[in-house]
Write an enzyme that holds these catalytic residues in place. Structure first.
Site, mmCIF file in Angstrom:
data_model
loop_
_atom_site.group_PDB
_atom_site.id
_atom_site.type_symbol
_atom_site.label_atom_id
_atom_site.label_comp_id
_atom_site.label_asym_id
_atom_site.label_seq_id
_atom_site.Cartn_x
_atom_site.Cartn_y
_atom_site.Cartn_z
ATOM 1 N N SER A 39 30.482 18.361 -7.840
ATOM 2 C CA SER A 39 29.601 19.398 -8.390
ATOM 3 C C SER A 39 28.330 19.607 -7.569
ATOM 4 O O SER A 39 27.669 20.631 -7.713
ATOM 5 C CB SER A 39 29.226 19.092 -9.838
ATOM 6 O OG SER A 39 28.328 18.007 -9.908
ATOM 7 N N LYS A 84 22.602 16.636 -11.293
ATOM 8 C CA LYS A 84 22.433 18.072 -11.023
ATOM 9 C C LYS A 84 21.051 18.309 -10.428
ATOM 10 O O LYS A 84 20.195 17.435 -10.404
ATOM 11 C CB LYS A 84 22.556 18.907 -12.314
ATOM 12 C CG LYS A 84 23.822 18.695 -13.103
ATOM 13 C CD LYS A 84 25.048 19.209 -12.407
ATOM 14 C CE LYS A 84 26.281 18.926 -13.268
ATOM 15 N NZ LYS A 84 27.496 18.954 -12.531
#
Length: 174
Positions: A39, A84
């Site tokens: 990701s 993230k």
């Protein structure tokens, strides 16, 4: 015999102190993490090993662009921590459209993203005590745009600051 006993005693004490220090460091200061997903490509590769500063946000608040580790929002019912990038800060309006991310109507300049987002999202205002996070691999990241929400600050576990493995990619993270 007395000398041997002193050596054993010193060795045991040294090992106990080292163990106690490592437990304190890992719990409160810095922790090593292995990245399980793509990701955050291209910035962070699958199986990279990172160091996470666990106390930095006791003294400061997250800034846009920082890479953080956090417990996912409760609505996700996940036990695994996430990694993230901080995109939207408290009070800001975040929107994703036409392949770009906008903060308060201004497009972000993002050299780190893998591909331009192929989705639209928002606009949403990030509440106080929360942030909006996205993976650098925008189209393959389960993040704030996919949850349809933000991340509260109390879920943040730390800031990823160093990739130490593989050695050929050893570097500070930005």
């Amino acid at each position: 015999m007395k000398r041997l006993w002193m050596l054993i005693k010193e060795t045991v004490i040294t090992l106990l102190v080292a163990l106690a220090l490592s437990l304190v460091l890992r719990t409160y200061v810095v922790e090593a993490r292995v990245v399980p997903t793509g990701s955050m490509l291209p910035t962070i590769q699958i199986n990279d090993r990172l160091l996470v500063n666990k106390f930095i946000y006791d003294f400061t608040t997250p800034e846009r662009g920082e890479i953080i580790v956090f417990a996912p929002p409760e609505v996700l019912s996940s036990e695994n921590d996430y990694l993230k990038r901080v995109i939207g800060l408290p009070g800001e309006v975040v929107e994703v459209k036409s392949g770009e991310v906008f903060i308060n109507g201004v497009a972000l300049k993002e050299s780190y993203q893998h591909d331009r987002p192929d989705y639209n999202f928002g606009p949403v205002r990030v509440p106080d005590n929360a942030i909006f996070v996205l993976g650098d691999n925008r189209n393959e990241s389960y993040d704030s745009h996919a949850w349809g929400a933000w991340l509260t600050l109390d879920r943040i576990k730390g800031k990823a600051f160093l990739r130490y493995w593989p050695l050929k990619h050893f570097a500070m993270l930005h």
